[in-house]
Design a protein around this motif. Structure first.
Motif, PDB file in Angstrom:
ATOM      1  N   LEU A 151       0.837  -1.208   0.000  1.00 50.34           N
ATOM      2  CA  LEU A 151       0.000   0.000   0.000  1.00 50.34           C
ATOM      3  C   LEU A 151       0.874   1.262   0.000  1.00 50.34           C
ATOM      4  O   LEU A 151       0.596   2.230  -0.718  1.00 50.34           O
ATOM      5  CB  LEU A 151      -0.946  -0.019   1.211  1.00 50.34           C
ATOM      6  N   GLU A 152       1.932   1.213   0.798  1.00 55.87           N
ATOM      7  CA  GLU A 152       2.864   2.348   0.858  1.00 55.87           C
ATOM      8  C   GLU A 152       3.440   2.637  -0.540  1.00 55.87           C
ATOM      9  O   GLU A 152       3.532   3.793  -0.952  1.00 55.87           O
ATOM     10  CB  GLU A 152       3.989   1.966   1.824  1.00 55.87           C
ATOM     11  N   ASP A 153       3.819   1.584  -1.260  1.00 56.94           N
ATOM     12  CA  ASP A 153       4.350   1.751  -2.624  1.00 56.94           C
ATOM     13  C   ASP A 153       3.301   2.348  -3.558  1.00 56.94           C
ATOM     14  O   ASP A 153       3.610   3.209  -4.379  1.00 56.94           O
ATOM     15  CB  ASP A 153       4.811   0.401  -3.208  1.00 56.94           C
ATOM     16  N   GLU A 154       2.059   1.874  -3.444  1.00 57.80           N
ATOM     17  CA  GLU A 154       1.006   2.363  -4.355  1.00 57.80           C
ATOM     18  C   GLU A 154       0.718   3.849  -4.100  1.00 57.80           C
ATOM     19  O   GLU A 154       0.477   4.604  -5.044  1.00 57.80           O
ATOM     20  CB  GLU A 154      -0.294   1.548  -4.222  1.00 57.80           C
ATOM     21  N   VAL A 155       0.774   4.235  -2.851  1.00 53.68           N
ATOM     22  CA  VAL A 155       0.560   5.648  -2.517  1.00 53.68           C
ATOM     23  C   VAL A 155       1.678   6.492  -3.141  1.00 53.68           C
ATOM     24  O   VAL A 155       1.435   7.557  -3.716  1.00 53.68           O
ATOM     25  CB  VAL A 155       0.474   5.839  -0.979  1.00 53.68           C
ATOM     26  N   GLU A 156       2.890   5.977  -3.073  1.00 54.06           N
ATOM     27  CA  GLU A 156       4.022   6.677  -3.690  1.00 54.06           C
ATOM     28  C   GLU A 156       3.847   6.736  -5.217  1.00 54.06           C
ATOM     29  O   GLU A 156       4.068   7.773  -5.841  1.00 54.06           O
ATOM     30  CB  GLU A 156       5.321   5.957  -3.314  1.00 54.06           C
ATOM     31  N   HIS A 157       3.411   5.623  -5.807  1.00 57.55           N
ATOM     32  CA  HIS A 157       3.205   5.580  -7.258  1.00 57.55           C
ATOM     33  C   HIS A 157       2.213   6.652  -7.709  1.00 57.55           C
ATOM     34  O   HIS A 157       2.436   7.339  -8.698  1.00 57.55           O
ATOM     35  CB  HIS A 157       2.657   4.210  -7.688  1.00 57.55           C
ATOM     36  N   GLU A 158       1.094   6.727  -6.992  1.00 56.96           N
ATOM     37  CA  GLU A 158       0.058   7.689  -7.385  1.00 56.96           C
ATOM     38  C   GLU A 158       0.638   9.112  -7.398  1.00 56.96           C
ATOM     39  O   GLU A 158       0.473   9.853  -8.357  1.00 56.96           O
ATOM     40  CB  GLU A 158      -1.140   7.630  -6.426  1.00 56.96           C
ATOM     41  N   GLU A 159       1.343   9.437  -6.325  1.00 60.58           N
ATOM     42  CA  GLU A 159       1.890  10.796  -6.206  1.00 60.58           C
ATOM     43  C   GLU A 159       2.944  11.063  -7.276  1.00 60.58           C
ATOM     44  O   GLU A 159       2.979  12.155  -7.869  1.00 60.58           O
ATOM     45  CB  GLU A 159       2.442  11.000  -4.790  1.00 60.58           C
ATOM     46  N   ASP A 160       3.798  10.086  -7.547  1.00 65.46           N
ATOM     47  CA  ASP A 160       4.825  10.233  -8.598  1.00 65.46           C
ATOM     48  C   ASP A 160       4.180  10.576  -9.938  1.00 65.46           C
ATOM     49  O   ASP A 160       4.633  11.473 -10.648  1.00 65.46           O
ATOM     50  CB  ASP A 160       5.591   8.914  -8.792  1.00 65.46           C
ATOM     51  N   LEU A 161       3.137   9.842 -10.280  1.00 62.22           N
ATOM     52  CA  LEU A 161       2.491  10.031 -11.580  1.00 62.22           C
ATOM     53  C   LEU A 161       1.731  11.352 -11.624  1.00 62.22           C
ATOM     54  O   LEU A 161       1.753  12.061 -12.637  1.00 62.22           O
ATOM     55  CB  LEU A 161       1.533   8.873 -11.892  1.00 62.22           C
TER      56      LEU A 161
END
Ligand code: FE
Ligand code: FE
Ligand code: MG
Length: 172
Positions: A151-161
């Motif tokens: 979940l932590e990675d997905e939150v980071e992914h969303e923000e990166d994009l």
């Protein structure tokens, strides 16, 4: 048949400490595995065909995320096997089990591809958040920590994009 010869690697003490329905847990993890595979392919193929402003930066980010999704798929498959389950074996099963589905990047423009992947990340965040609500820390600490990390990675992914899309939109 593959399922008949698969070695059950689940230790008996390892099972006993899981205070939830293991069959349901495995099913939930397999659905997440399906989402990860589709996310992996969507990012991977998107990185190949993407066109437009800041293409190298976008490609780099897409490839990075593709690799993260594959790592998530690996974590989920390992945990499914540990729990005595079997990871999904075919693309048909993957398509059927997926909750977030697949958005074919038919328009290669950077902003279109980023938008599709942002949608995917939002779906992933919602799904993993739901899973965490069910897999409480005390029910299965191992799965809990694994899902929390994903979940932590997905939150980071969303923000990166989102920030990439924001920067591209500012180009005149
Ligand atoms: Fe993921
Ligand atoms: Fe992601
Ligand atoms: Mg990133």
């Amino acid at each position: 048949m593959l399922s008949a010869i698969r070695v059950n690697r689940m230790g008996s003490t390892g099972t006993k400490i899981v205070k939830m329905n293991v069959t349901e847990l495995i099913e939930m993890l397999n659905k997440a595995l399906a989402d990860e595979w589709l996310a992996y392919y969507q990012y991977w193929v998107g990185s190949k065909i993407v066109k437009g402003p800041m293409r190298p930066d976008v490609q780099k980010e897409l490839i990075e995320h593709a690799n993260d999704e594959l790592k998530h798929a690996d974590m989920l498959a390992e945990r499914i096997i540990q729990l005595g389950g079997q990871p999904l074996l075919s693309p048909d099963e993957i398509k059927k089990a997926s909750a977030c589905g697949y958005a074919a990047p038919s328009d290669p423009h950077v902003l279109k591809i980023l938008k599709q992947n942002i949608q995917g990340e939002r779906c992933a965040i919602a799904i993993y958040h739901q899973i965490l609500e069910k897999v409480k820390l005390g029910n299965d600490p191992i799965t809990f920590h694994m899902i929390r990390k994903i979940l932590e990675d997905e939150v980071e992914h969303e923000e990166d994009l989102e920030s990439l899309a924001e920067d591209i939109a500012l180009i005149k």
